[in-house]
Scaffold this motif. Sequence first.
Motif, PDB file in Angstrom:
ATOM      1  N   ASP A   9       0.804  -1.217   0.000  1.00 35.00           N
ATOM      2  CA  ASP A   9       0.000   0.000   0.000  1.00 35.00           C
ATOM      3  C   ASP A   9       0.841   1.273   0.000  1.00 35.00           C
ATOM      4  OD1 ASP A   9      -2.216  -1.586  -0.021  1.00 35.00           O
ATOM      5  OD2 ASP A   9      -2.846  -1.160   2.030  1.00 35.00           O
ATOM      6  N   PHE A  10       2.083   1.181   0.388  1.00 35.66           N
ATOM      7  CA  PHE A  10       2.930   2.371   0.482  1.00 35.66           C
ATOM      8  C   PHE A  10       3.984   2.414  -0.626  1.00 35.66           C
ATOM      9  CE2 PHE A  10       1.290   1.420   4.708  1.00 35.66           C
ATOM     10  CZ  PHE A  10       0.658   2.620   5.008  1.00 35.66           C
ATOM     11  N   GLY A  11       3.721   1.652  -1.709  1.00 36.27           N
ATOM     12  CA  GLY A  11       4.563   1.767  -2.885  1.00 36.27           C
ATOM     13  C   GLY A  11       5.796   0.898  -2.897  1.00 36.27           C
ATOM     14  N   ASN A  12       5.852  -0.103  -2.035  1.00 35.51           N
ATOM     15  CA  ASN A  12       6.995  -1.014  -2.002  1.00 35.51           C
ATOM     16  C   ASN A  12       6.542  -2.446  -2.255  1.00 35.51           C
ATOM     17  OD1 ASN A  12       8.951   1.010  -1.250  1.00 35.51           O
ATOM     18  ND2 ASN A  12       8.053   0.969   0.804  1.00 35.51           N
ATOM     19  N   VAL A  21      11.888  -3.278  -2.319  1.00 34.72           N
ATOM     20  CA  VAL A  21      12.232  -2.234  -3.288  1.00 34.72           C
ATOM     21  C   VAL A  21      10.976  -1.441  -3.626  1.00 34.72           C
ATOM     22  CG1 VAL A  21      14.143  -3.536  -4.306  1.00 34.72           C
ATOM     23  CG2 VAL A  21      11.842  -3.768  -5.265  1.00 34.72           C
ATOM     24  N   SER A  22      11.190  -0.263  -4.209  1.00 31.75           N
ATOM     25  CA  SER A  22      10.066   0.560  -4.654  1.00 31.75           C
ATOM     26  C   SER A  22       9.416  -0.067  -5.879  1.00 31.75           C
ATOM     27  CB  SER A  22      10.557   1.970  -4.978  1.00 31.75           C
ATOM     28  OG  SER A  22       9.509   2.732  -5.556  1.00 31.75           O
ATOM     29  N   ARG A  27      13.992  -2.758 -11.659  1.00 27.53           N
ATOM     30  CA  ARG A  27      13.819  -4.207 -11.556  1.00 27.53           C
ATOM     31  C   ARG A  27      12.345  -4.590 -11.626  1.00 27.53           C
ATOM     32  NH1 ARG A  27      16.830  -8.542  -9.992  1.00 27.53           N
ATOM     33  NH2 ARG A  27      18.515  -7.323  -9.060  1.00 27.53           N
ATOM     34  N   VAL A  28      11.515  -3.896 -10.863  1.00 19.91           N
ATOM     35  CA  VAL A  28      10.083  -4.203 -10.886  1.00 19.91           C
ATOM     36  C   VAL A  28       9.500  -3.902 -12.269  1.00 19.91           C
ATOM     37  CG1 VAL A  28       7.837  -3.666  -9.871  1.00 19.91           C
ATOM     38  CG2 VAL A  28       9.857  -3.836  -8.405  1.00 19.91           C
TER      39      VAL A  28
END
Length: 200
Positions: A9-12, A21-22, A27-28
């Motif tokens: 929920d907080f972008g990770n 990681v974000s 990578r994502v």
Amino acid sequence: MQLYTKRGDFGNTNLIGGRTVSKDSTRVDSYGTIDELNSLVGYIVSQIGAEDAMIKNELVKLQHDLFDCGTDLSTPHGVREYKVQKDLVDWIEERIDQYAEEALAIEKFIIPGGDPVAGLLHMARTVTRRSERIIVALSKETTVNPVVAIFINRLSDYFFALARVINHRHGVEEPFYERGGVVFHPDLKKEALPKTKYDD
């Protein structure tokens, strides 16, 4: 089975091995684009008729291979052995060579289109190229499985060759780019040809 965990929920998000990681990291982005490509291949599979059952089965196999690519891209180097190995590159090169022999020789660039499935395969080709660009960017930041990068590079050629085969088998005339000259010379050896955008 509960589908949401609230951990992101907080972008990770977590990589294989537990590293956080974000969600907007390279990578994502790399394995997320592989997932996008896999979804597109799944749609293509749903549009292929019974007359092309062997191609459909081949694309389903490819979906599993793409899942393996995504797994490797989400695995930091050294966490565990990579899934994608050289035999996958050998396999796709064999498929490209076979399809390249089946379709008629061309001298001009092709405008993506023709049979609806061929048009979708060209879409898959361009998503593959975007995926490759992101993987190249990731490889400048950290160590990635080099075989994945090679396979994804070959994969765009595979979709190009397969799109041509679909048009050929279905008797659909390929749309050519008419504002340029001859760029392919089928009667010359490959090493003697000028470089084109399809050679990378």
